[in-house]
Motif scaffolding. Structure first.
Motif, PDB file in Angstrom:
ATOM      1  N   LEU A   5       1.920  -0.257  -4.754  1.00 58.86           N
ATOM      2  CA  LEU A   5       2.969   0.419  -3.989  1.00 58.86           C
ATOM      3  C   LEU A   5       3.842  -0.622  -3.302  1.00 58.86           C
ATOM      4  O   LEU A   5       3.355  -1.409  -2.479  1.00 58.86           O
ATOM      5  CB  LEU A   5       2.315   1.345  -2.945  1.00 58.86           C
ATOM      6  CG  LEU A   5       3.237   2.233  -2.127  1.00 58.86           C
ATOM      7  CD1 LEU A   5       3.945   3.261  -3.012  1.00 58.86           C
ATOM      8  CD2 LEU A   5       2.450   2.956  -1.039  1.00 58.86           C
ATOM      9  N   VAL A  25      -3.188   0.524  -3.511  1.00 58.47           N
ATOM     10  CA  VAL A  25      -3.682   1.767  -2.900  1.00 58.47           C
ATOM     11  C   VAL A  25      -4.521   2.540  -3.918  1.00 58.47           C
ATOM     12  O   VAL A  25      -4.039   2.806  -5.030  1.00 58.47           O
ATOM     13  CB  VAL A  25      -2.511   2.653  -2.439  1.00 58.47           C
ATOM     14  CG1 VAL A  25      -3.018   3.895  -1.710  1.00 58.47           C
ATOM     15  CG2 VAL A  25      -1.553   1.868  -1.548  1.00 58.47           C
ATOM     16  N   ALA A  27      -5.841   5.632  -5.807  1.00 59.19           N
ATOM     17  CA  ALA A  27      -5.192   6.944  -5.953  1.00 59.19           C
ATOM     18  C   ALA A  27      -5.695   7.683  -7.174  1.00 59.19           C
ATOM     19  O   ALA A  27      -6.151   7.079  -8.145  1.00 59.19           O
ATOM     20  CB  ALA A  27      -3.679   6.747  -6.065  1.00 59.19           C
ATOM     21  N   LEU A  36      -0.167   8.250  -0.737  1.00 55.74           N
ATOM     22  CA  LEU A  36      -0.227   6.783  -0.769  1.00 55.74           C
ATOM     23  C   LEU A  36       0.305   6.207   0.547  1.00 55.74           C
ATOM     24  O   LEU A  36      -0.270   5.263   1.103  1.00 55.74           O
ATOM     25  CB  LEU A  36       0.574   6.226  -1.944  1.00 55.74           C
ATOM     26  CG  LEU A  36       0.296   6.807  -3.335  1.00 55.74           C
ATOM     27  CD1 LEU A  36       1.147   6.108  -4.379  1.00 55.74           C
ATOM     28  CD2 LEU A  36      -1.183   6.687  -3.689  1.00 55.74           C
TER      29      LEU A  36
END
Lengths: 233, 122
Positions: A5, A25, A27, A36
């Motif tokens: 990200l 992150v 996810a 996020l």
């Protein structure tokens, strides 16, 4: 899986210019970009600043430039965004901090189109102002606006001229101009016919592509334009 | 500075602007070129000879493409102005303008390049 990200960060107390920061992150494909951002804020860097309220595509407070296009962070899923996601504040706006932009100008323009029903007459039955399904249908599309600002801040005419009233304000003017119960059509059309009104639209359709509610904004702008042309003496 | 993802409709608008400016610049050149007639036939003939060669003809083909595109896209914009309901087909209409320009330019380009083409003895 991990998502890379990239967030365009700006802290007015520390930075002269905005800069990119990257976060890994964890996810799921079904996570939203907002999830996020929450993960970064709650577990990695608590100073990250952004707006969000309902987090379900209704309040319209988390419009951002995600992967190069304005979207709602709470509606855009990781499976559609990919594993490398960039997030920036909406374009053409003064950044207060990180993803938080100053929307005062946006609200001023919204207020300028009188976005409320104007009718001082007492209803026939003394209770309610009736409307046929066809009369209601006339402004159905523009009544879906959640005022997220994704359209106005995606508009190249607005980038070039911040005084342009913008797609969102025109959509909300349309919602009342074509409401059979309203009595301020002429006043609104006069506001729309201003040099910074509907004529600034160049039919680029960025607004339509950015709208999270699927409103055909350019159609609304063209319908207001036609009304001005038809009524002109 | 932000970078917004380019879409076909943004390119269509940019192309409309650029082709419009290009055609306007050509118009001024055209006026100057024709105005040389005021200085007598020999000046005019010299100017005409100066403009009759392959590089200028290639430029004229680009000019023709700009004219065709600007006209077709202009009709698309006019249609959306007069009949707002047509905006729902803005994507296919944009593609149609691009395809229409290419299709029109195949015979037009051939006709225009023929006097300078190798198969024509040049």
């Amino acid at each position: 899986m991990d998502v890379q990200l990239r967030i365009l960060r700006f802290d007015p107390e520390r930075d002269d210019l905005a800069h990119w920061e990257e976060y890994a992150v964890p996810a799921e494909p079904s996570d939203r970009v907002l999830d996020l951002l929450h993960h970064v804020k709650w577990y990695q860097d608590g100073t990250l600043t952004f707006r969000r309220s309902c987090a379900h595509g209704v309040c319209g407070s988390d419009a951002m430039l995600i992967n190069g296009r304005n979207r709602l962070a709470c509606e855009y899923l990781v499976k559609d965004a990919g594993r490398a996601i960039s997030v920036e504040p909406v374009p053409g706006s003064q950044v207060i901090k990180d993803l938080l932009v100053d929307l005062e100008g946006f609200w001023d323009k919204y207020r300028s189109v009188m976005p409320y029903l104007v009718n001082d007459e007492v209803p026939e039955d003394g209770k309610e102002r009736r409307q046929s399904p066809d009369e209601r249908e006339r402004f159905d599309d523009t009544s879906k606006c959640i005022l997220c600002g994704a359209c106005t801040t995606a508009c190249p005419s607005f980038w070039a001229n911040p005084d342009y009233v913008g797609p969102a304000a025109i959509v909300n003017a349309h919602r009342f101009i074509f409401d059979s119960r309203d009595h301020a059509t002429e006043e609104r059309l006069e506001i729309m016919a201003d040099a910074d009104g509907v004529w600034r639209c160049r039919t680029i359709f960025n607004c339509v592509e950015a709208c999270p509610r699927g409103i055909n904004i350019t159609r609304a702008i063209m319908e207001v334009t036609r009304q001005i042309e038809i009524r002109r003496p | 500075m932000f970078r917004y993802r380019i879409s076909w409709s943004q390119l269509a608008w940019l192309g409309h602007r650029l082709s419009g400016i290009g055609v306007l610049v050509y118009l001024f050149m055209h006026i100057v070129e024709n105005a040389t007639l005021a200085f007598g036939p020999s000046v005019y003939d010299t100017t005409q000879t100066f403009f009759r060669n392959l590089p200028v003809r290639l430029g004229e083909i680009v000019l023709m493409a700009a004219l065709v595109y600007h006209s077709l896209n202009g009709l698309r914009v006019v249609a959306m102005d007069f009949w707002p309901a047509t905006t729902r087909w803005y994507r296919p209409m944009t593609y149609a303008v691009i395809v229409g320009t290419i299709v029109a330019m195949i015979p037009l380009g051939l006709i225009m390049i023929t006097p300078y083409a190798p198969w024509n003895g040049r």
